[in-house]
Design an enzyme around this catalytic site. Structure first.
Site, PDB file in Angstrom:
ATOM      1  CB  THR A  72      31.398  38.950  56.858  1.00  0.00           C
ATOM      2  OG1 THR A  72      31.280  39.653  55.617  1.00  0.00           O
ATOM      3  CG2 THR A  72      32.878  38.709  57.132  1.00  0.00           C
ATOM      4  CB  SER A  73      30.137  35.910  52.389  1.00  0.00           C
ATOM      5  OG  SER A  73      29.397  37.054  51.984  1.00  0.00           O
TER       6      SER A  73
ATOM      7  CE  LYS B 160      30.314  43.517  55.684  1.00  0.00           C
ATOM      8  NZ  LYS B 160      28.877  43.219  55.420  1.00  0.00           N
TER       9      LYS B 160
ATOM     10  CD  GLU C 290      22.222  41.200  53.112  1.00  0.00           C
ATOM     11  OE1 GLU C 290      21.677  42.163  52.532  1.00  0.00           O
ATOM     12  OE2 GLU C 290      23.431  41.162  53.384  1.00  0.00           O
TER      13      GLU C 290
ATOM     14  CG  ASP D 183      23.129  44.940  55.903  1.00  0.00           C
ATOM     15  OD1 ASP D 183      23.623  44.038  55.194  1.00  0.00           O
ATOM     16  OD2 ASP D 183      22.199  45.659  55.516  1.00  0.00           O
TER      17      ASP D 183
ATOM     18  CG  ASP E 257      36.190  50.975  49.019  1.00  0.00           C
ATOM     19  OD1 ASP E 257      35.228  51.580  49.527  1.00  0.00           O
ATOM     20  OD2 ASP E 257      36.876  50.158  49.642  1.00  0.00           O
TER      21      ASP E 257
ATOM     22  NE  ARG F 167      33.100  47.382  57.081  1.00  0.00           N
ATOM     23  CZ  ARG F 167      32.969  47.794  55.808  1.00  0.00           C
ATOM     24  NH1 ARG F 167      33.935  48.441  55.195  1.00  0.00           N
ATOM     25  NH2 ARG F 167      31.857  47.551  55.145  1.00  0.00           N
TER      26      ARG F 167
END
Ligand code: ITT
Length: 199
Positions: free
Chosen positions: A11-12, A16, A45, A79, A157, A184
């Site tokens: 992941t970047s 996350k 993606e 994702d 968020d 998540r």
């Protein structure tokens, strides 16, 4: 059967990564990543409407990264997407792009004056361990706040009030609180069950 200890999370996104560590490390898994390092993750993606298809495609591109990480037992991708009821499938798989171009205030403007503020987050996690593939999904229903609230979390968020919460946005919650309610958190719990069933 391989005993899973060390998982490379491709992941970047630091937010996350933080939440994946928070969910999985207390259960005995070590989560490593390239975030903050020189080896930048660049996964394409694919254009697809559902998150699982996008995540499956990401895991298929992951092989080229595995050689750059040491003693990895599994590779994981996720994702995630934000979905606003008023605009079907939107921003959905385009969530990152829309947030970047409109910003949180821009999204609030889109919703200005609207009474129907339902929304949800979805997450699709794919973990590959040798030839075994685990897919875990989670979702969280809620609504868009009227303003940007809270300094925690990341991404959308500060705009999202989960329906099973107490009226605070995810950005006003601790990691533990968000994990208990979030897309998540649910997907990670499902993944842990799948891994336990495998033993
Ligand atoms: P990857 O490198 O893992 O693909 P990304 O930032 O592109 O990271 P996603 O495509 O999974 O992540 O997420 C799409 C967008 O949704 C992105 O802008 C995220 O910041 C946002 N997002 C994902 N999960 C979120 C969460 O739990 N809370 C708030 N925003 C979230």
């Amino acid at each position: 059967m391989v005993d899973i200890k060390r998982i490379l999370f491709l992941t970047s996104n630091e937010g996350k990564l933080r939440e994946a560590k928070h969910a999985l490390e207390p259960r005995g898994y070590e989560i490593v990543s390239f975030v903050g390092g020189t080896n930048k993750v660049q996964l394409v993606e694919v254009q697809a409407r559902d998150l699982v298809t996008v995540a499956q495609s990401k895991i298929e591109q992951a092989e080229s990264y595995v050689g750059n990480a040491h003693q990895i037992d599994g590779v994981m991708v996720e994702d995630a997407g934000f979905f606003i009821d008023t605009y079907p499938s939107f921003p959905g798989v385009y969530s990152a792009h829309i947030l970047e171009s409109l910003g949180l205030e821009g999204i609030l403007q889109l919703m200005h004056g609207r009474k129907e503020r339902g929304a949800e987050f979805q997450s699709a996690i794919v973990l590959q361990i040798g030839s075994e593939r685990f897919v875990a999904q989670g979702r969280c229903r809620g609504r868009l706040s009227e303003d940007v609230r809270g300094n925690g979390g990341f991404g959308y968020d500060p705009l999202f009030i989960p329906e099973d919460g107490d009226g605070r946005t995810f950005a006003e919650m601790s990691l533990d609180e968000k994990k208990a309610l979030s897309h998540r958190g649910h997907a990670m719990a499902r993944l842990l069950t799948l891994l336990e069933d495998r033993r």
